[in-house]
Scaffold this active site. Structure first.
Site, PDB file in Angstrom:
ATOM      1  N   GLY A 210     -35.204 -16.691 -41.198  1.00  0.00           N
ATOM      2  CA  GLY A 210     -34.052 -15.805 -40.962  1.00  0.00           C
ATOM      3  C   GLY A 210     -34.436 -14.517 -40.256  1.00  0.00           C
ATOM      4  O   GLY A 210     -35.221 -14.499 -39.299  1.00  0.00           O
ATOM      5  N   ILE A 211     -33.896 -13.420 -40.755  1.00  0.00           N
ATOM      6  CA  ILE A 211     -34.102 -12.118 -40.109  1.00  0.00           C
ATOM      7  C   ILE A 211     -35.581 -11.707 -40.191  1.00  0.00           C
ATOM      8  O   ILE A 211     -36.148 -11.179 -39.239  1.00  0.00           O
ATOM      9  CB  ILE A 211     -33.187 -11.060 -40.769  1.00  0.00           C
ATOM     10  CG1 ILE A 211     -31.711 -11.411 -40.480  1.00  0.00           C
ATOM     11  CG2 ILE A 211     -33.509  -9.661 -40.277  1.00  0.00           C
ATOM     12  CD1 ILE A 211     -30.688 -10.560 -41.213  1.00  0.00           C
TER      13      ILE A 211
ATOM     14  N   ASP B 118     -44.404 -12.563 -54.983  1.00  0.00           N
ATOM     15  CA  ASP B 118     -43.014 -12.252 -55.324  1.00  0.00           C
ATOM     16  C   ASP B 118     -42.916 -10.734 -55.423  1.00  0.00           C
ATOM     17  O   ASP B 118     -43.654 -10.117 -56.203  1.00  0.00           O
ATOM     18  CB  ASP B 118     -42.673 -12.917 -56.675  1.00  0.00           C
ATOM     19  CG  ASP B 118     -41.215 -12.725 -57.050  1.00  0.00           C
ATOM     20  OD1 ASP B 118     -40.656 -11.634 -56.760  1.00  0.00           O
ATOM     21  OD2 ASP B 118     -40.628 -13.657 -57.634  1.00  0.00           O
TER      22      ASP B 118
ATOM     23  N   ASN C 250     -37.576  -6.276 -45.954  1.00  0.00           N
ATOM     24  CA  ASN C 250     -36.495  -7.159 -45.498  1.00  0.00           C
ATOM     25  C   ASN C 250     -36.034  -8.154 -46.553  1.00  0.00           C
ATOM     26  O   ASN C 250     -34.863  -8.526 -46.576  1.00  0.00           O
ATOM     27  CB  ASN C 250     -36.964  -7.911 -44.243  1.00  0.00           C
ATOM     28  CG  ASN C 250     -36.119  -9.149 -43.982  1.00  0.00           C
ATOM     29  OD1 ASN C 250     -34.976  -9.056 -43.532  1.00  0.00           O
ATOM     30  ND2 ASN C 250     -36.668 -10.328 -44.291  1.00  0.00           N
TER      31      ASN C 250
ATOM     32  N   GLY D  63     -34.453 -10.204 -49.357  1.00  0.00           N
ATOM     33  CA  GLY D  63     -33.241  -9.905 -50.114  1.00  0.00           C
ATOM     34  C   GLY D  63     -32.486 -11.192 -50.394  1.00  0.00           C
ATOM     35  O   GLY D  63     -32.694 -12.200 -49.722  1.00  0.00           O
TER      36      GLY D  63
ATOM     37  N   LYS E  32     -20.409 -13.494 -56.976  1.00  0.00           N
ATOM     38  CA  LYS E  32     -19.405 -13.867 -57.987  1.00  0.00           C
ATOM     39  C   LYS E  32     -18.533 -12.635 -58.196  1.00  0.00           C
ATOM     40  O   LYS E  32     -19.035 -11.508 -58.091  1.00  0.00           O
ATOM     41  CB  LYS E  32     -20.067 -14.188 -59.353  1.00  0.00           C
ATOM     42  CG  LYS E  32     -20.638 -15.574 -59.470  1.00  0.00           C
ATOM     43  CD  LYS E  32     -19.550 -16.583 -59.809  1.00  0.00           C
ATOM     44  CE  LYS E  32     -20.166 -17.991 -59.795  1.00  0.00           C
ATOM     45  NZ  LYS E  32     -19.300 -18.990 -59.269  1.00  0.00           N
TER      46      LYS E  32
ATOM     47  N   LEU F 212     -16.824  -9.824 -60.371  1.00  0.00           N
ATOM     48  CA  LEU F 212     -17.467  -9.141 -61.499  1.00  0.00           C
ATOM     49  C   LEU F 212     -17.171  -9.843 -62.833  1.00  0.00           C
ATOM     50  O   LEU F 212     -18.070 -10.009 -63.665  1.00  0.00           O
ATOM     51  CB  LEU F 212     -16.997  -7.678 -61.535  1.00  0.00           C
ATOM     52  CG  LEU F 212     -17.658  -6.767 -62.552  1.00  0.00           C
ATOM     53  CD1 LEU F 212     -19.173  -6.734 -62.375  1.00  0.00           C
ATOM     54  CD2 LEU F 212     -17.096  -5.354 -62.442  1.00  0.00           C
ATOM     55  N   ALA F 213     -15.916 -10.278 -62.991  1.00  0.00           N
ATOM     56  CA  ALA F 213     -15.534 -10.928 -64.250  1.00  0.00           C
ATOM     57  C   ALA F 213     -16.325 -12.213 -64.480  1.00  0.00           C
ATOM     58  O   ALA F 213     -16.598 -12.597 -65.617  1.00  0.00           O
ATOM     59  CB  ALA F 213     -14.034 -11.228 -64.242  1.00  0.00           C
TER      60      ALA F 213
ATOM     61  N   TYR G 186     -24.682  -7.194 -55.115  1.00  0.00           N
ATOM     62  CA  TYR G 186     -25.324  -7.046 -53.796  1.00  0.00           C
ATOM     63  C   TYR G 186     -25.011  -5.678 -53.186  1.00  0.00           C
ATOM     64  O   TYR G 186     -25.906  -4.974 -52.703  1.00  0.00           O
ATOM     65  CB  TYR G 186     -24.820  -8.172 -52.884  1.00  0.00           C
ATOM     66  CG  TYR G 186     -25.457  -8.245 -51.529  1.00  0.00           C
ATOM     67  CD1 TYR G 186     -26.767  -8.691 -51.364  1.00  0.00           C
ATOM     68  CD2 TYR G 186     -24.746  -7.892 -50.380  1.00  0.00           C
ATOM     69  CE1 TYR G 186     -27.348  -8.776 -50.103  1.00  0.00           C
ATOM     70  CE2 TYR G 186     -25.314  -7.983 -49.125  1.00  0.00           C
ATOM     71  CZ  TYR G 186     -26.613  -8.426 -48.980  1.00  0.00           C
ATOM     72  OH  TYR G 186     -27.182  -8.516 -47.729  1.00  0.00           O
TER      73      TYR G 186
HETATM   74  P1  NAD Z   1     -32.778 -15.370 -45.896  1.00  0.00           P
HETATM   75  O1  NAD Z   1     -32.331 -15.863 -47.220  1.00  0.00           O
HETATM   76  O2  NAD Z   1     -32.722 -16.295 -44.736  1.00  0.00           O
HETATM   77  O3  NAD Z   1     -34.252 -14.775 -45.996  1.00  0.00           O
HETATM   78  C1  NAD Z   1     -34.659 -13.933 -47.075  1.00  0.00           C
HETATM   79  C2  NAD Z   1     -36.151 -14.080 -47.266  1.00  0.00           C
HETATM   80  O4  NAD Z   1     -36.542 -13.252 -48.358  1.00  0.00           O
HETATM   81  C3  NAD Z   1     -36.550 -15.513 -47.620  1.00  0.00           C
HETATM   82  O5  NAD Z   1     -37.664 -15.905 -46.837  1.00  0.00           O
HETATM   83  C4  NAD Z   1     -36.910 -15.426 -49.081  1.00  0.00           C
HETATM   84  O6  NAD Z   1     -37.882 -16.382 -49.495  1.00  0.00           O
HETATM   85  C5  NAD Z   1     -37.433 -14.008 -49.188  1.00  0.00           C
HETATM   86  N1  NAD Z   1     -37.407 -13.531 -50.579  1.00  0.00           N
HETATM   87  C6  NAD Z   1     -36.373 -13.643 -51.454  1.00  0.00           C
HETATM   88  N2  NAD Z   1     -36.750 -13.170 -52.657  1.00  0.00           N
HETATM   89  C7  NAD Z   1     -38.035 -12.771 -52.555  1.00  0.00           C
HETATM   90  C8  NAD Z   1     -38.971 -12.219 -53.456  1.00  0.00           C
HETATM   91  N3  NAD Z   1     -38.654 -11.993 -54.750  1.00  0.00           N
HETATM   92  N4  NAD Z   1     -40.212 -11.917 -53.009  1.00  0.00           N
HETATM   93  C9  NAD Z   1     -40.554 -12.149 -51.724  1.00  0.00           C
HETATM   94  N5  NAD Z   1     -39.704 -12.679 -50.820  1.00  0.00           N
HETATM   95  C10 NAD Z   1     -38.454 -12.992 -51.216  1.00  0.00           C
HETATM   96  O7  NAD Z   1     -31.905 -14.061 -45.632  1.00  0.00           O
HETATM   97  P2  NAD Z   1     -31.626 -13.260 -44.274  1.00  0.00           P
HETATM   98  O8  NAD Z   1     -30.228 -13.521 -43.873  1.00  0.00           O
HETATM   99  O9  NAD Z   1     -32.719 -13.449 -43.290  1.00  0.00           O
HETATM  100  O10 NAD Z   1     -31.643 -11.767 -44.840  1.00  0.00           O
HETATM  101  C11 NAD Z   1     -32.733 -10.878 -44.709  1.00  0.00           C
HETATM  102  C12 NAD Z   1     -32.291  -9.503 -45.182  1.00  0.00           C
HETATM  103  O11 NAD Z   1     -31.149  -9.070 -44.419  1.00  0.00           O
HETATM  104  C13 NAD Z   1     -31.845  -9.471 -46.636  1.00  0.00           C
HETATM  105  O12 NAD Z   1     -32.263  -8.250 -47.235  1.00  0.00           O
HETATM  106  C14 NAD Z   1     -30.333  -9.498 -46.541  1.00  0.00           C
HETATM  107  O13 NAD Z   1     -29.708  -8.932 -47.656  1.00  0.00           O
HETATM  108  C15 NAD Z   1     -30.111  -8.674 -45.296  1.00  0.00           C
HETATM  109  N6  NAD Z   1     -28.815  -8.893 -44.641  1.00  0.00           N
HETATM  110  C16 NAD Z   1     -28.502 -10.101 -44.076  1.00  0.00           C
HETATM  111  C17 NAD Z   1     -27.264 -10.261 -43.458  1.00  0.00           C
HETATM  112  C18 NAD Z   1     -26.871 -11.529 -42.792  1.00  0.00           C
HETATM  113  O14 NAD Z   1     -25.767 -11.596 -42.238  1.00  0.00           O
HETATM  114  N7  NAD Z   1     -27.698 -12.563 -42.784  1.00  0.00           N
HETATM  115  C19 NAD Z   1     -26.364  -9.198 -43.436  1.00  0.00           C
HETATM  116  C20 NAD Z   1     -26.712  -7.997 -44.022  1.00  0.00           C
HETATM  117  C21 NAD Z   1     -27.952  -7.855 -44.618  1.00  0.00           C
END
Ligand code: NAD
Length: 466
Positions: A236-237, A279, A305, A307, A312, A314-315, A370
């Site tokens: 991903g990102i 982790d 990065n 996340g 869900k 809140l309830a 979130y």
């Molecule tokens: P993704 O789920 O594709 O990738 C997230 C990565 O974080 C995964 O490789 C996962 O294994 C890793 N990760 C999760 N928990 C972990 C932990 N405890 N320790 C180490 N690594 C861990 O998500 P993404 O869409 O690439 O998002 C990346 C960031 O961008 C996140 O913080 C997300 O909240 C934020 N974000 C994404 C979007 C979107 O539209 N995709 C929008 C706003 C913010």
């Protein structure tokens, strides 16, 4: 992830259908490719009349280094500065020639009458900006000004720029860059970013540049010799961030969880970086990162990065979903930063960039956990930035707040909500992971010492929280 509607309206029939039905018409955005010129077209530059030339001077010097094709209006006092800098600028005519970039230095705008100059400069050329064009207004931070008329006029620029972002469409973005007096030397990295295709999905933003430390870089590889850690780097990102940082010359340590081992190792192999399986919520995460950084002379940047979402209402949200999201998205960042600061793992002029979200700014249905975590990230950045200002190590911390980015995370959203999220922005499309990555590479650059405490949305000027 495919955007079928976006693809459909690229065809001539699709364009006609969308136009007749009044549907959004996203254009394919220009994106940066290595080896291409940073500014892909001509730049029209202008300035508000007044004695302070320092900001105009800085812009002219940067455009001169970029060898950009520059024009100015016949009666504009910027002409003298362009001549002095040896920039062979054209005089803009009233024909229908188009511009890729419009830059206006509004730093001398000191009252409501002066604001008319902003109108005059942009009104004439409002229909003459090319696809994926750039509109940039420069000013002085209103909070630094004692004079009420001057402060309100500078603040007024925000409304102008945000409206231009919403009006111009066709992939055109608009930004306001406030440069503190004496910080002009730190404009370089920001102007390069916003005039180029690197800022494809960033629009309607207000950036603040302060004095900070000034570091010269080789602009062909601005991150060369720098060691940078990216969390959640396997996909991903995070994967896009690791790739862009490596492309810009950085040595990358990619961190992810054990379950992502194969993907992470494959990527780090490709980028000649180091995989780090940990982790981020584990008690020894900080120490493990420090150990990995020791052998490469410390860290020059940390990109928080990683996340997750566990949506869900809140309830219906159980305690575990709340705890998991807060721990991974927020508590772990605070804990790791504390460890890295306390144990001097970060080098002088180090950069920390956190990934927040527009959910943290606007709030979102089904995302109390979130949005709380991502709003907390903004709080962490703001408070840490203040502390860093008091040290003399040149470190900075900033955040990006992505909007709808096409990844596995957004693929999981139900169709109707996904389509709404994708279109409800000035560019009528979702962003790509590379758009977030390019923004992070700009903030992580040693040349970005003037940026501290900025929250930059990468959301195509999403209506959420706008
Ligand atoms: P993704 O789920 O594709 O990738 C997230 C990565 O974080 C995964 O490789 C996962 O294994 C890793 N990760 C999760 N928990 C972990 C932990 N405890 N320790 C180490 N690594 C861990 O998500 P993404 O869409 O690439 O998002 C990346 C960031 O961008 C996140 O913080 C997300 O909240 C934020 N974000 C994404 C979007 C979107 O539209 N995709 C929008 C706003 C913010």
């Amino acid at each position: 992830m495919s955007d079928r509607y976006g693809d459909f309206v690229q065809s001539s029939i699709g364009k006609k259908v969308a136009k007749n039905l009044g549907l959004p018409l996203p254009v394919e955005l220009d994106r940066f490719e290595s080896g291409q010129r940073l500014v892909r077209g001509s730049v029209l530059i202008g300035r508000a009349k007044g004695d302070d030339q320092s900001l105009s001077q800085a812009v002219v010097n940067i455009l001169s280094k970029l060898h950009a094709e520059v024009s100015s209006n016949a009666d504009d006092s910027i002409k003298g500065l362009l001549d002095e800098a040896g920039v062979q600028a054209k005089t803009a005519t009233n024909d229908d020639s188009k511009f890729k970039v419009l830059i206006f230095d509004a730093s001398n705008v000191a009252n409501t009458d002066d604001l008319k100059q902003v109108y005059e400069f942009f009104h004439k050329v409002a229909r003459r900006v090319q696809l994926s064009g750039r509109v940039i207004v420069l000013g002085r931070p209103p909070e630094d000004l004692d004079d009420i008329e001057a402060a309100l006029s500078q603040r007024a620029l925000e409304g102008f720029v945000r409206s231009v972002g919403k009006e111009f469409k066709r992939g055109i973005t608009a930004q306001l860059i406030y440069v503190a007096k004496g910080a002009e030397q730190n404009l370089d990295s920001t102007l390069r970013f916003f005039t180029s295709a690197r800022s494809a999905y960033v629009s309607g933003q207000v950036i603040r540049i302060q004095a900070g430390s000034h570091v010269e870089v080789d602009w062909t590889q601005p991150l060369k010799g720098k060691s940078m850690l990216v969390t959640g780097a396997s996909r991903g990102i995070g994967e896009a961030i690791a790739k862009v940082l490596a492309r810009e010359g950085a040595y990358v340590i990619g961190l992810d969880v054990e379950a992502q081992k194969d993907d992470l190792e494959k990527l780090m192999d490709e980028l000649k970086g180091t995989p780090l399986l940990v982790d981020i919520t584990s008690d020894d995460a900080g120490a493990t990162i420090a150990e990995a950084a020791k052998s490469i002379g410390g860290l020059d940047a940390v990109i928080h990065n990683a996340g997750i979402t566990r949506d869900k209402t809140l309830a219906n949200m159980d305690e575990q979903k709340w705890d998991l999201v807060i721990n991974i998205n927020l508590a772990s960042i605070a804990k790791i930063n504390r460890y890295l600061f306390d144990n001097k793992v970060l080098n002088d002029d180090a950069r920390i960039v956190c990934v927040s979200s527009i959910s943290g700014i606007a709030g979102n249905m089904g995302q109390t956990n979130y949005a709380t975590s991502k709003a907390g990230v903004i709080g962490l950045v703001t408070a840490t930035a203040k502390q860093l200002e008091t040290t003399d190590q040149g470190m900075t911390i900033n955040a990006v707040a992505p909007g709808f980015i096409e990844t596995q995370m957004t693929e999981a959203i139900p169709f109707a909500i996904r389509e709404a999220g994708r279109r409800m922005n000035s560019l009528s499309q979702g962003g790509l992971p590379i758009d977030v990555a390019e923004t992070i590479a700009w903030l992580a650059s040693p040349a970005s010492g003037g940026l501290n405490g900025n929250i930059v949305r990468v959301c195509g000027q999403s209506l959420l929280g706008a």
